[in-house]
Design a protein around this motif. Sequence first.
Motif, PDB file in Angstrom:
ATOM      1  N   ALA A  20       0.870  -1.178   0.000  1.00  0.00           N
ATOM      2  CA  ALA A  20       0.000   0.000   0.000  1.00  0.00           C
ATOM      3  C   ALA A  20       0.905   1.224   0.000  1.00  0.00           C
ATOM      4  CB  ALA A  20      -0.910  -0.003   1.224  1.00  0.00           C
ATOM      5  N   ALA A  21       0.958   1.905  -1.116  1.00  0.00           N
ATOM      6  CA  ALA A  21       1.826   3.076  -1.236  1.00  0.00           C
ATOM      7  C   ALA A  21       1.226   4.266  -0.491  1.00  0.00           C
ATOM      8  CB  ALA A  21       2.024   3.434  -2.703  1.00  0.00           C
ATOM      9  N   ASN A  22       2.096   5.131  -0.037  1.00  0.00           N
ATOM     10  CA  ASN A  22       1.645   6.374   0.591  1.00  0.00           C
ATOM     11  C   ASN A  22       0.964   7.244  -0.460  1.00  0.00           C
ATOM     12  OD1 ASN A  22       2.809   5.764   3.089  1.00  0.00           O
ATOM     13  ND2 ASN A  22       4.779   6.573   2.457  1.00  0.00           N
ATOM     14  N   ARG A  23      -0.054   7.966  -0.049  1.00  0.00           N
ATOM     15  CA  ARG A  23      -0.713   8.896  -0.964  1.00  0.00           C
ATOM     16  C   ARG A  23      -0.164  10.309  -0.781  1.00  0.00           C
ATOM     17  NH1 ARG A  23      -7.013   7.815  -0.935  1.00  0.00           N
ATOM     18  NH2 ARG A  23      -6.852   8.940  -2.870  1.00  0.00           N
ATOM     19  N   SER A  24       0.275  10.621   0.421  1.00  0.00           N
ATOM     20  CA  SER A  24       0.899  11.913   0.730  1.00  0.00           C
ATOM     21  C   SER A  24       0.064  13.093   0.260  1.00  0.00           C
ATOM     22  CB  SER A  24       2.312  11.971   0.142  1.00  0.00           C
ATOM     23  OG  SER A  24       3.103  10.962   0.695  1.00  0.00           O
ATOM     24  N   LEU A  25      -1.227  13.052   0.528  1.00  0.00           N
ATOM     25  CA  LEU A  25      -2.116  14.115   0.056  1.00  0.00           C
ATOM     26  C   LEU A  25      -1.833  15.457   0.707  1.00  0.00           C
ATOM     27  CD1 LEU A  25      -5.446  12.129  -0.213  1.00  0.00           C
ATOM     28  CD2 LEU A  25      -4.091  13.068  -2.063  1.00  0.00           C
ATOM     29  N   GLN A  26      -1.507  15.455   1.992  1.00  0.00           N
ATOM     30  CA  GLN A  26      -1.223  16.741   2.627  1.00  0.00           C
ATOM     31  C   GLN A  26       0.043  17.356   2.052  1.00  0.00           C
ATOM     32  OE1 GLN A  26      -1.495  16.555   6.892  1.00  0.00           O
ATOM     33  NE2 GLN A  26      -3.709  16.555   6.782  1.00  0.00           N
ATOM     34  N   LEU A  27       1.088  16.549   1.890  1.00  0.00           N
ATOM     35  CA  LEU A  27       2.327  17.067   1.301  1.00  0.00           C
ATOM     36  C   LEU A  27       2.087  17.560  -0.116  1.00  0.00           C
ATOM     37  CD1 LEU A  27       5.380  17.532   1.384  1.00  0.00           C
ATOM     38  CD2 LEU A  27       5.660  15.165   0.589  1.00  0.00           C
ATOM     39  N   ARG A  28       1.366  16.793  -0.918  1.00  0.00           N
ATOM     40  CA  ARG A  28       1.105  17.206  -2.302  1.00  0.00           C
ATOM     41  C   ARG A  28       0.312  18.500  -2.354  1.00  0.00           C
ATOM     42  NH1 ARG A  28       0.370  12.038  -6.160  1.00  0.00           N
ATOM     43  NH2 ARG A  28       1.556  10.618  -4.898  1.00  0.00           N
ATOM     44  N   ASN A  29      -0.661  18.665  -1.472  1.00  0.00           N
ATOM     45  CA  ASN A  29      -1.416  19.914  -1.438  1.00  0.00           C
ATOM     46  C   ASN A  29      -0.493  21.078  -1.092  1.00  0.00           C
ATOM     47  OD1 ASN A  29      -4.521  20.052  -1.733  1.00  0.00           O
ATOM     48  ND2 ASN A  29      -4.145  18.054  -0.809  1.00  0.00           N
ATOM     49  N   LEU A  30       0.360  20.888  -0.109  1.00  0.00           N
ATOM     50  CA  LEU A  30       1.263  21.966   0.289  1.00  0.00           C
ATOM     51  C   LEU A  30       2.231  22.348  -0.826  1.00  0.00           C
ATOM     52  CD1 LEU A  30       2.096  20.849   3.924  1.00  0.00           C
ATOM     53  CD2 LEU A  30       0.766  22.851   3.241  1.00  0.00           C
ATOM     54  N   LEU A  31       2.757  21.360  -1.523  1.00  0.00           N
ATOM     55  CA  LEU A  31       3.772  21.638  -2.531  1.00  0.00           C
ATOM     56  C   LEU A  31       3.214  21.986  -3.901  1.00  0.00           C
ATOM     57  CD1 LEU A  31       6.390  18.845  -1.738  1.00  0.00           C
ATOM     58  CD2 LEU A  31       6.397  21.237  -1.006  1.00  0.00           C
ATOM     59  N   PHE A  32       2.161  21.286  -4.319  1.00  0.00           N
ATOM     60  CA  PHE A  32       1.732  21.363  -5.714  1.00  0.00           C
ATOM     61  C   PHE A  32       0.320  21.904  -5.928  1.00  0.00           C
ATOM     62  CE2 PHE A  32       4.410  17.412  -5.345  1.00  0.00           C
ATOM     63  CZ  PHE A  32       5.583  18.023  -5.725  1.00  0.00           C
ATOM     64  N   ASN A  33      -0.459  22.059  -4.873  1.00  0.00           N
ATOM     65  CA  ASN A  33      -1.830  22.545  -4.998  1.00  0.00           C
ATOM     66  C   ASN A  33      -2.021  23.750  -4.078  1.00  0.00           C
ATOM     67  OD1 ASN A  33      -4.484  22.483  -5.963  1.00  0.00           O
ATOM     68  ND2 ASN A  33      -5.193  21.145  -4.328  1.00  0.00           N
ATOM     69  N   ASN A  34      -1.026  24.614  -4.064  1.00  0.00           N
ATOM     70  CA  ASN A  34      -0.970  25.716  -3.121  1.00  0.00           C
ATOM     71  C   ASN A  34      -0.361  26.941  -3.806  1.00  0.00           C
ATOM     72  OD1 ASN A  34      -0.748  27.196  -0.734  1.00  0.00           O
ATOM     73  ND2 ASN A  34       0.999  26.044  -0.003  1.00  0.00           N
ATOM     74  N   PRO A  35      -0.949  27.379  -4.924  1.00  0.00           N
ATOM     75  CA  PRO A  35      -0.304  28.425  -5.719  1.00  0.00           C
ATOM     76  C   PRO A  35      -0.349  29.821  -5.103  1.00  0.00           C
ATOM     77  CG  PRO A  35      -2.447  27.918  -6.636  1.00  0.00           C
ATOM     78  CD  PRO A  35      -2.205  26.931  -5.525  1.00  0.00           C
ATOM     79  N   ARG A  36      -1.212  30.046  -4.115  1.00  0.00           N
ATOM     80  CA  ARG A  36      -1.378  31.410  -3.600  1.00  0.00           C
ATOM     81  C   ARG A  36      -0.515  31.720  -2.385  1.00  0.00           C
ATOM     82  NH1 ARG A  36      -7.009  33.192  -2.634  1.00  0.00           N
ATOM     83  NH2 ARG A  36      -5.895  35.133  -2.363  1.00  0.00           N
ATOM     84  N   MET A  37       0.273  30.777  -1.926  1.00  0.00           N
ATOM     85  CA  MET A  37       1.046  30.969  -0.702  1.00  0.00           C
ATOM     86  C   MET A  37       1.966  32.185  -0.790  1.00  0.00           C
ATOM     87  SD  MET A  37       3.434  28.210   1.240  1.00  0.00           S
ATOM     88  CE  MET A  37       2.533  27.760   2.715  1.00  0.00           C
ATOM     89  N   GLU A  38       2.694  32.317  -1.879  1.00  0.00           N
ATOM     90  CA  GLU A  38       3.614  33.449  -2.045  1.00  0.00           C
ATOM     91  C   GLU A  38       2.847  34.778  -2.100  1.00  0.00           C
ATOM     92  OE1 GLU A  38       6.970  33.341  -2.229  1.00  0.00           O
ATOM     93  OE2 GLU A  38       7.273  31.178  -2.360  1.00  0.00           O
ATOM     94  N   GLU A  39       1.741  34.791  -2.802  1.00  0.00           N
ATOM     95  CA  GLU A  39       0.898  35.987  -2.901  1.00  0.00           C
ATOM     96  C   GLU A  39       0.368  36.385  -1.526  1.00  0.00           C
ATOM     97  OE1 GLU A  39      -3.583  37.021  -4.525  1.00  0.00           O
ATOM     98  OE2 GLU A  39      -2.511  35.333  -5.428  1.00  0.00           O
ATOM     99  N   ILE A  40      -0.070  35.408  -0.761  1.00  0.00           N
ATOM    100  CA  ILE A  40      -0.595  35.682   0.583  1.00  0.00           C
ATOM    101  C   ILE A  40       0.503  36.256   1.462  1.00  0.00           C
ATOM    102  CG2 ILE A  40      -1.469  34.564   2.677  1.00  0.00           C
ATOM    103  CD1 ILE A  40      -3.038  32.661   0.733  1.00  0.00           C
ATOM    104  N   LEU A  41       1.711  35.712   1.363  1.00  0.00           N
ATOM    105  CA  LEU A  41       2.837  36.237   2.145  1.00  0.00           C
ATOM    106  C   LEU A  41       3.097  37.701   1.798  1.00  0.00           C
ATOM    107  CD1 LEU A  41       5.148  35.722   4.145  1.00  0.00           C
ATOM    108  CD2 LEU A  41       6.538  35.008   2.185  1.00  0.00           C
ATOM    109  N   ARG A  42       3.104  38.025   0.496  1.00  0.00           N
ATOM    110  CA  ARG A  42       3.317  39.427   0.082  1.00  0.00           C
ATOM    111  C   ARG A  42       2.195  40.330   0.587  1.00  0.00           C
ATOM    112  NH1 ARG A  42       4.707  36.907  -4.595  1.00  0.00           N
ATOM    113  NH2 ARG A  42       2.695  37.351  -5.562  1.00  0.00           N
ATOM    114  N   ASN A  43       0.951  39.883   0.436  1.00  0.00           N
ATOM    115  CA  ASN A  43      -0.191  40.702   0.840  1.00  0.00           C
ATOM    116  C   ASN A  43      -0.266  40.917   2.342  1.00  0.00           C
ATOM    117  OD1 ASN A  43      -0.933  40.910  -1.832  1.00  0.00           O
ATOM    118  ND2 ASN A  43      -2.545  39.370  -1.705  1.00  0.00           N
ATOM    119  N   ALA A  44       0.271  39.988   3.114  1.00  0.00           N
ATOM    120  CA  ALA A  44       0.235  40.121   4.576  1.00  0.00           C
ATOM    121  C   ALA A  44       1.169  41.229   5.049  1.00  0.00           C
ATOM    122  CB  ALA A  44       0.609  38.797   5.227  1.00  0.00           C
ATOM    123  N   GLN A  45       2.104  41.643   4.229  1.00  0.00           N
ATOM    124  CA  GLN A  45       3.029  42.747   4.518  1.00  0.00           C
ATOM    125  C   GLN A  45       3.638  42.655   5.910  1.00  0.00           C
ATOM    126  OE1 GLN A  45       0.874  46.343   3.735  1.00  0.00           O
ATOM    127  NE2 GLN A  45       0.760  45.945   1.538  1.00  0.00           N
TER     128      GLN A  45
END
Length: 131
Positions: A20-45
Amino acid sequence: MYREGTLFSETRPGENPEYAANRSLQLRNLLFNNPRMEEILRNAQGSDEDGWKQWLQVMNENAALGDHLAADFSYLRKRFDTFTELVGVIRLLRRITVDQGSERGWTTQFVFPIGPSALYEAILVKGEALS
């Protein structure tokens, strides 16, 4: 097989060891399904509270974790001193992505396996379900 202690066990031709292989859904969401993280960091000033609040809301609304897991990433606040620190770690992990720049979907991207827990397989998206 590693987890079961049978990784280097002898096998016979015709045997099909199952795992049974790992699905690693939380890691995948953080790395590959999280495009706004950088924008949110900038907007938080520089406001750590604003960054965490907005990012957690976005992840709660947009993260895809399947039927059995809630999209609650709030536990990360206890593990990182600041939102900026979390963004820095995500940046670092994104650098070890296998086949960077490819047009693969977030469920079929991988990071270079740096240990047994980092081995996982591609997930197919069928409508709302992940398999």
